[in-house]
Design an enzyme around this catalytic site. Structure first.
Site, PDB file in Angstrom:
ATOM      1  CB  ILE A  33      44.826  12.574  79.924  1.00  0.00           C
ATOM      2  CG1 ILE A  33      44.570  14.088  79.854  1.00  0.00           C
ATOM      3  CG2 ILE A  33      44.191  11.860  78.755  1.00  0.00           C
ATOM      4  CD1 ILE A  33      45.151  14.738  78.599  1.00  0.00           C
ATOM      5  CB  SER A  34      40.936  14.166  83.934  1.00  0.00           C
ATOM      6  OG  SER A  34      41.530  13.650  85.102  1.00  0.00           O
ATOM      7  CD  GLN A  35      34.094  13.147  81.147  1.00  0.00           C
ATOM      8  OE1 GLN A  35      34.120  12.732  82.308  1.00  0.00           O
ATOM      9  NE2 GLN A  35      32.982  13.243  80.456  1.00  0.00           N
TER      10      GLN A  35
END
Length: 211
Positions: free
Chosen positions: A59-61
């Site tokens: 899950i992206s930053q």
């Protein structure tokens, strides 16, 4: 650690790092990121960091989710956005609250199914999903005012350029290994304007659907 206070700290950090679109920041604030990670990692959901979601994906930053969303919206409201790489569905959920319609492509079926469930739980109904190869985009529903790619491509897929509407914006990480750059590509009358925006780190954009 999923309290409103932890969310507010995250928003303050994003603001301090230069993100300023109030609509984007508000959507990040109210979107429950802890629902998009494994329960064992929920206590870290509002850290400004990428987290594993299985299948060698992350899950992206939050900073990157917010920044890419800001870049898409910089020229004004969008009614039709293509997302390449549904993943956990977090970026999808954020986009769905910022634009009229989202069309999201994911090659890993189990991730797509989980993302669908999460968005349904949040009553986000303006997203259509496709299981398939992100390199191909979604030509049947093109063109798109905006395209966002959540994995790094070794080069810019021609199919995505072809599916971008005039004036449309493509936000995509390009490169390989340790050398990756976030790019903004705008379709103009005479071709494509390309802007390199700085170093990033994403998982690779792979070919072909995977069950």
């Amino acid at each position: 650690m999923t309290s409103q206070r932890t969310r507010e700290r995250l928003i303050q950090r994003l603001y301090d790092e230069g993100l300023s679109n109030p609509q984007v920041l508000e959507v990040i604030r109210r979107t429950p990121r802890h629902l998009f990670v494994d329960e064992a990692l929920a206590h870290r959901a509002y850290e400004d960091t990428a987290l594993p979601i299985g299948h060698n994906q992350t899950i992206s930053q939050p900073y990157m989710v917010a920044r890419m969303s800001e870049l898409l919206l910089a020229a004004g409201p969008l009614d039709k956005v293509l997302e390449i790489g549904t993943g956990s569905g977090y970026q999808t959920a954020v986009l769905s609250q910022l634009v009229e319609r989202v069309f999201s492509v994911e090659r890993i079926k189990v991730l797509q199914d989980r993302a669908k469930e999460r968005l349904q739980e949040l009553n986000l109904r303006n997203v259509v999903f496709r299981w398939g190869d992100g390199w191909e985009g979604w030509p049947a529903l093109a063109p798109y005012n905006g395209i966002i790619v959540t994995a790094v491509a070794t080069d810019i897929p021609q199919a995505l350029l072809d599916q971008l509407a005039p004036g449309g914006r493509l936000v995509i990480p390009v490169g390989a290994g340790e050398v990756q750059q976030l790019m903004l590509i705008i379709r103009e009358e005479q071709g494509f304007a390309r802007h390199v925006l700085g170093a990033v780190r994403f998982v690779p954009l792979l070919n072909g659907p995977l069950a």
